[in-house]
Structures are given as C-alpha cells and as structure tokens.
Design an enzyme around this catalytic site. Structure first.
Site, PDB file in Angstrom:
ATOM      1  N   TYR A  96      -2.282  -0.963  10.344  1.00 25.30           N
ATOM      2  CA  TYR A  96      -2.348  -1.409   8.956  1.00 25.30           C
ATOM      3  C   TYR A  96      -1.082  -1.018   8.203  1.00 25.30           C
ATOM      4  O   TYR A  96      -0.491  -1.840   7.485  1.00 25.30           O
ATOM      5  CB  TYR A  96      -3.572  -0.808   8.272  1.00 25.30           C
ATOM      6  CG  TYR A  96      -3.656  -1.097   6.790  1.00 25.30           C
ATOM      7  CD1 TYR A  96      -4.145  -2.323   6.335  1.00 25.30           C
ATOM      8  CD2 TYR A  96      -3.252  -0.159   5.849  1.00 25.30           C
ATOM      9  CE1 TYR A  96      -4.224  -2.604   4.980  1.00 25.30           C
ATOM     10  CE2 TYR A  96      -3.332  -0.435   4.492  1.00 25.30           C
ATOM     11  CZ  TYR A  96      -3.812  -1.649   4.063  1.00 25.30           C
ATOM     12  OH  TYR A  96      -3.886  -1.913   2.718  1.00 25.30           O
TER      13      TYR A  96
ATOM     14  N   SER B 181       0.831  -1.207   0.000  1.00 23.86           N
ATOM     15  CA  SER B 181       0.000   0.000   0.000  1.00 23.86           C
ATOM     16  C   SER B 181       0.863   1.254   0.000  1.00 23.86           C
ATOM     17  O   SER B 181       2.011   1.243   0.467  1.00 23.86           O
ATOM     18  CB  SER B 181      -0.890  -0.005   1.248  1.00 23.86           C
ATOM     19  OG  SER B 181      -1.520   1.237   1.436  1.00 23.86           O
TER      20      SER B 181
END
Length: 256
Positions: free
Chosen positions: A157, A145
């Site tokens: 995350y 990401s």
C-alpha cells in the site's frame, strides 16, 4: 474560496468516506459532480441524494477500477452525465489496501498486482484518458497517505502511494503549459467506515491520536476542505505539491 459554479468534477471512490466528503464539498461549491463508485449502488445513490437535497448537482457513475474495460465503462458514463461539457476537475480518491497481506513476508504476486492495478494503474490511465477532455486550467488532485514517510507495515500500500506522489510531480511538469495544476493530498488517520473499528478500540484510537501533533483523528471533511482549496482559483499557482493533511501524524515523539 472561489466558487466552482459551472465546473464539472469527477471524484473516484465517492460513495463513502473521504470520497463522499469530497464530492459533497465540490458540489456545495457549485460543481456538477460525477460520483464514481465500484459496487455499492445504495451508497452512491445516497451520496447523490444528499448532494441534491443540499442544493447541489451530481450523478452516480459505476465502474470497477483495476479490471479489463474499467475506463471504457467510466468514460461512457461520464460522457452521458456531462454531455459536451469538458472535464474541469479530476480527483483520484479510489483505492484499496492489502490489510494483513501487505508485509514483506505475506505479500503475494496476486495481491501486489491487484493493489497496483487499482491504486496506481487506474489513476494513471484515467488521467491519460481524461486529459484530452479536460479544459485548460483544469485541476487534478490525487489522494495519498502519510504512509509514504513512515515505516507502515503495509508495504505494498505504501509503495502505491509513493507512486502517486511521484506521478503528481512529474505530471504537473508535463501539463503546466495548459495551466492544469496537479497536486496530491496526503491523508492521515481519518474517521471513516474503513476505520470504524477504532471506535470500539479506544486505547488504539488514543494511541494513534497521541502520535498526531493535533492530538486527534481527522474527519473526512478536513480532507475535502484541502481538496477544495487545491481545485479552487485560490490555488492557481500551486502545482506539483504534496499537501500534508494528516494533522501532523508521526512527526516525532509525543511532547509533554
């Protein structure tokens, strides 16, 4: 782009979104694809049906990651689907986000352990189990990401995706003698069912688009295309690389 005829592929989290697009693309390129999913039987069957209707080959493979016995279930299903054929391509796409529980003041030991179990531990030990079954010259791609290079409020995350980036570099060095390439694709804001709320919040969608050099939100197929390149013979000398497929998300202040 070279074809994948005769190749086998496992795509985790492939019942919807980015994973579905990857599975469809690899099947379109000729691979037999194991469509892994955790719980959504109907979505996984739909993915397989769409692949078969397009002339490809696939089968569903259910196994919830991050729980006891997850890999035993996964590899039992993989052996049934592939038979004696080796695994040629592994795409680690499955992952979860902590949403509002990921900031420094909200993260709990339980939510931290859960997200690391799914996003980091599962792909690490999946790779460990897969390598003896993988053909020399195989391909491993993990989905990361843009959050690893920006101050994303979802701390936990972002930490898991940072771990995936590091895993790719170290693993590429470790398995290079077998001509196995290991790469990572960093995704940006992508239009999936997980971001469907953006369709009802045009102001937020416009703001996110303005933060992207290409001026728009990405499509799952665009991540799938990047993965397809990395698993193809065209990328045979590319390894240990993080391919930024974010459309230039958060590279700097808006221009003009």
């Amino acid at each position: 782009m070279s074809g994948l005829s005769g190749k086998t592929a496992l795509v985790t989290g492939a019942s919807r979104g980015i994973g579905r697009a990857i599975a469809q693309r690899l099947a379109a390129d000729g691979a037999l694809v194991a469509v892994h999913y955790a719980r959504q039987d109907d979505a996984a069957k739909e993915t397989v049906t769409e692949i078969e209707q397009a002339g490809g080959q696939a089968f569903p493979l259910r196994a919830e990651l991050g729980v006891e016995g997850d890999l035993d279930s996964l590899f039992a299903g993989l052996a049934e689907g592939f038979g004696d054929r080796p695994l040629d391509i592994l795409v680690n796409n499955a992952g979860i986000a902590t949403v509002t529980a990921g900031s420094i003041d909200q993260i709990t030991p339980e939510s931290f352990d859960r997200i690391f179990a799914v996003n980091v531990r599962a792909p690490l030990f999946l790779i460990q189990r897969a390598l003896p079954l993988m053909s020399d010259g195989g391909r491993i791609v993990s989905i990361s990401s843009a959050s690893t290079r920006i101050a994303n409020p979802d701390l936990a995350y972002s930490m898991t995706k940072g771990a995936i980036d590091v895993l790719g570099r170290l693993l590429a060095h470790a398995v290079g003698s077998r001509s196995i390439t290991v790469n990572t694709v960093a995704a940006g804001i992508i239009d999936t069912d997980l971001t469907a709320w953006l369709r009802h919040m045009p102001d937020v969608a416009a703001a996110l688009s303005s933060m992207t050099a290409l001026g728009r939100i990405g499509q799952p197929s665009e991540i799938a295309d990047a993965v397809a390149f990395l698993v193809s013979d065209d990328a045979r000398f590319v390894t240990g690389h993080v391919l930024d497929a974010t459309g230039g998300f958060f590279l700097g202040p808006p221009v003009g």
